[in-house]
Design a protein around this motif. Structure first.
Motif, PDB file in Angstrom:
ATOM      1  N   CYS A  53       0.824  -1.214   0.000  1.00 27.82           N
ATOM      2  CA  CYS A  53       0.000   0.000   0.000  1.00 27.82           C
ATOM      3  C   CYS A  53       0.855   1.259   0.000  1.00 27.82           C
ATOM      4  CB  CYS A  53      -0.910   0.027   1.219  1.00 27.82           C
ATOM      5  SG  CYS A  53      -1.680  -1.531   1.610  1.00 27.82           S
ATOM      6  N   SER A  54       2.180   1.108  -0.021  1.00 20.73           N
ATOM      7  CA  SER A  54       3.130   2.217   0.149  1.00 20.73           C
ATOM      8  C   SER A  54       2.723   3.198   1.247  1.00 20.73           C
ATOM      9  CB  SER A  54       3.414   2.939  -1.165  1.00 20.73           C
ATOM     10  OG  SER A  54       2.254   3.081  -1.939  1.00 20.73           O
ATOM     11  N   VAL A  55       2.675   2.654   2.452  1.00 19.35           N
ATOM     12  CA  VAL A  55       2.499   3.497   3.632  1.00 19.35           C
ATOM     13  C   VAL A  55       3.539   3.081   4.664  1.00 19.35           C
ATOM     14  CG1 VAL A  55       0.043   3.980   3.430  1.00 19.35           C
ATOM     15  CG2 VAL A  55       0.791   1.894   4.553  1.00 19.35           C
ATOM     16  N   THR A  56       3.885   3.995   5.568  1.00 19.58           N
ATOM     17  CA  THR A  56       4.810   3.677   6.640  1.00 19.58           C
ATOM     18  C   THR A  56       4.117   3.884   7.968  1.00 19.58           C
ATOM     19  OG1 THR A  56       6.647   4.347   5.279  1.00 19.58           O
ATOM     20  CG2 THR A  56       7.053   4.187   7.624  1.00 19.58           C
ATOM     21  N   LEU A  57       4.207   2.863   8.840  1.00 22.51           N
ATOM     22  CA  LEU A  57       3.549   2.924  10.133  1.00 22.51           C
ATOM     23  C   LEU A  57       4.590   3.133  11.213  1.00 22.51           C
ATOM     24  CD1 LEU A  57       0.548   2.589   9.833  1.00 22.51           C
ATOM     25  CD2 LEU A  57       1.698   1.148   8.167  1.00 22.51           C
ATOM     26  N   LEU A  94       0.703  -3.877  12.598  1.00 22.99           N
ATOM     27  CA  LEU A  94      -0.146  -5.063  12.691  1.00 22.99           C
ATOM     28  C   LEU A  94      -1.597  -4.698  12.383  1.00 22.99           C
ATOM     29  CD1 LEU A  94       0.479  -7.926  13.295  1.00 22.99           C
ATOM     30  CD2 LEU A  94       0.212  -7.487  15.712  1.00 22.99           C
ATOM     31  N   ALA A  95      -2.043  -3.572  12.949  1.00 19.34           N
ATOM     32  CA  ALA A  95      -3.414  -3.117  12.687  1.00 19.34           C
ATOM     33  C   ALA A  95      -3.583  -2.829  11.195  1.00 19.34           C
ATOM     34  CB  ALA A  95      -3.713  -1.867  13.502  1.00 19.34           C
ATOM     35  N   HIS A  96      -2.534  -2.312  10.566  1.00 21.78           N
ATOM     36  CA  HIS A  96      -2.647  -2.006   9.139  1.00 21.78           C
ATOM     37  C   HIS A  96      -2.745  -3.282   8.289  1.00 21.78           C
ATOM     38  CE1 HIS A  96      -2.012  -0.546   5.126  1.00 21.78           C
ATOM     39  NE2 HIS A  96      -1.010  -1.410   5.010  1.00 21.78           N
ATOM     40  N   VAL A  97      -1.857  -4.245   8.538  1.00 21.79           N
ATOM     41  CA  VAL A  97      -1.900  -5.441   7.689  1.00 21.79           C
ATOM     42  C   VAL A  97      -3.160  -6.282   7.947  1.00 21.79           C
ATOM     43  CG1 VAL A  97       0.570  -5.656   7.258  1.00 21.79           C
ATOM     44  CG2 VAL A  97      -0.417  -6.783   9.245  1.00 21.79           C
TER      45      VAL A  97
END
Ligand SMILES: [Zn+2]
Lengths: 177, 186
Positions: free
Chosen positions: A93-97, A104-107
């Motif tokens: 998604c080309s984002v950086t957490l 983890l919440a993003h994936v």
């Protein structure tokens, strides 16, 4: 990092920061690869079962087969700077957490699954599938027990075995000629 | 999002089965590492290897135990009786069996609870149970815990829905025959 008046002092590079970035880039790449594989497997699953009126139009959600590699970064919250580039990057998604929990919440998020072509619904298992899963678990348990009981293989054993193999190989080659 | 109940189950039951666990337990599970890392996207068949690795019955929330996480997972997936019955009838993993028993007690109607759990009273294996955060681990037997599931409203810190006594269920629901007595033929 050395900080003086920018014009005069020599530029020094923060080696550690760059190394961190390299490690993170590698992690992000292998993770993206794994996720692609998961999405491909999901797309191959039968998309609908007839008696489920709520079957998704996108592929059924599949569990991750790989473990997310948080090594050395557990719970760390690195500040995302424009130069430093810390944190966890999702290549899909080309984002950086900022930290592992947010990553983890993003994936696990809908947007991430959508980018991979999956819905948020898992397929409902049949009793037969559950029964087979139990059979596999029993087998796995027995195998791990056997592995524990097996005597340790010493270096001498391995050397002897290799020698034996070489001898056989050579004999086979000789026979061929 | 990843914590939503299965749509099919929501529609067939009319209520959200995840609400059967108290909000405080539920929310601590949603934040836990095990839930987010290992329980994401699993089907009921994928729950089996995780359940096979359970080694105690405990619903302590700091951090939430795998048992508690998997119980919530079952409620989220909401399997029907034929699927969850496989958990109860298999003989190899006692904790997976108890996990299924807790789900049945929470989510299925009273006659089915009696019909499915009573046969497990014959299981006398030892298990490790922890009542709560202030209690120690203790060794009890599967049948003791099943008996408590049938008679009590709070087991290992999990609040259970009201279950009418057996004779009331027998009288009001035609589906439940009287329990077979072992001594009947004597
Ligand atoms: Zn992503």
């Amino acid at each position: 990092m050395a900080s003086g008046s920018g014009d005069v002092s020599r530029r020094s590079w923060d080696v550690q920061a760059y190394e961190r970035r390299a490690v993170e880039r590698k992690r992000a790449e292998s993770e993206a690869e794994q996720e692609k594989l998961r999405a491909r497997k999901a797309s191959r699953q039968q998309p609908h079962i007839d008696d489920d009126p709520f079957a998704p139009t996108r592929a059924w959600l599949r569990k991750r087969d790989h473990k997310i590699d948080f090594e050395g970064k557990v719970g760390s919250s690195e500040i995302v700077g424009s130069i430093q580039g810390g944190g966890f990057n999702c290549k899909t998604c080309s984002v950086t957490l900022k930290d592992s929990n947010r990553y983890l919440a993003h994936v696990n998020s809908k947007s991430h699954q959508k980018a991979l072509g999956m819905s948020m619904r898992v397929k409902r298992s049949t009793p037969e599938e559950v029964r087979l899963a139990f059979q596999r678990a029993v087998k796995e348990k027995e195998e791990s027990k056997q592995r524990k009981n097996k005597p340790m293989v010493t270096l001498e054993d391995r050397i002897a075995k290799t020698k034996e193999n070489r001898k056989l190989q050579r004999a086979a080659e000789r026979n061929m000629n | 999002m990843a914590n939503k109940t299965d749509t099919y189950a929501l529609h067939s039951r009319g209520t959200d089965p995840q609400n059967l666990l108290e909000p405080s337990l539920r929310h601590s599970v949603y934040l836990s590492r095990f839930w987010n890392e290992s329980c994401f996207g699993v089907t009921l068949a994928d729950v089996v290897p995780l359940a096979a690795r359970l080694d105690r019955i405990s619903a302590v929330t700091a951090p939430p135990t795998p048992f508690l996480c998997l119980l919530l997972k079952l409620l989220q997936l909401s399997p029907e009786e034929p699927e969850i019955a496989v958990f109860l009838t298999q003989n190899d993993f006692k904790y997976a069996r108890l996990l299924g028993a807790f789900y049945v007690r929470l989510a299925l109607p009273p006659p089915r609870v009696y019909a499915l759990l009573e046969p497990l009273l014959a299981d006398l294996r030892k298990i490790v149970v922890r009542e709560g955060a202030s209690a120690e681990h203790a060794i009890v037997h599967v049948d003791e815990l099943i008996d408590r599931l049938l008679r009590e409203h709070l087991v290992v810190g999990i609040t259970l829905p009201r279950l009418p006594p057996r004779h009331v269920v027998e009288e009001s629901f035609v589906q439940l025959p009287p329990r077979p007595q072992l001594l009947q033929g004597l």
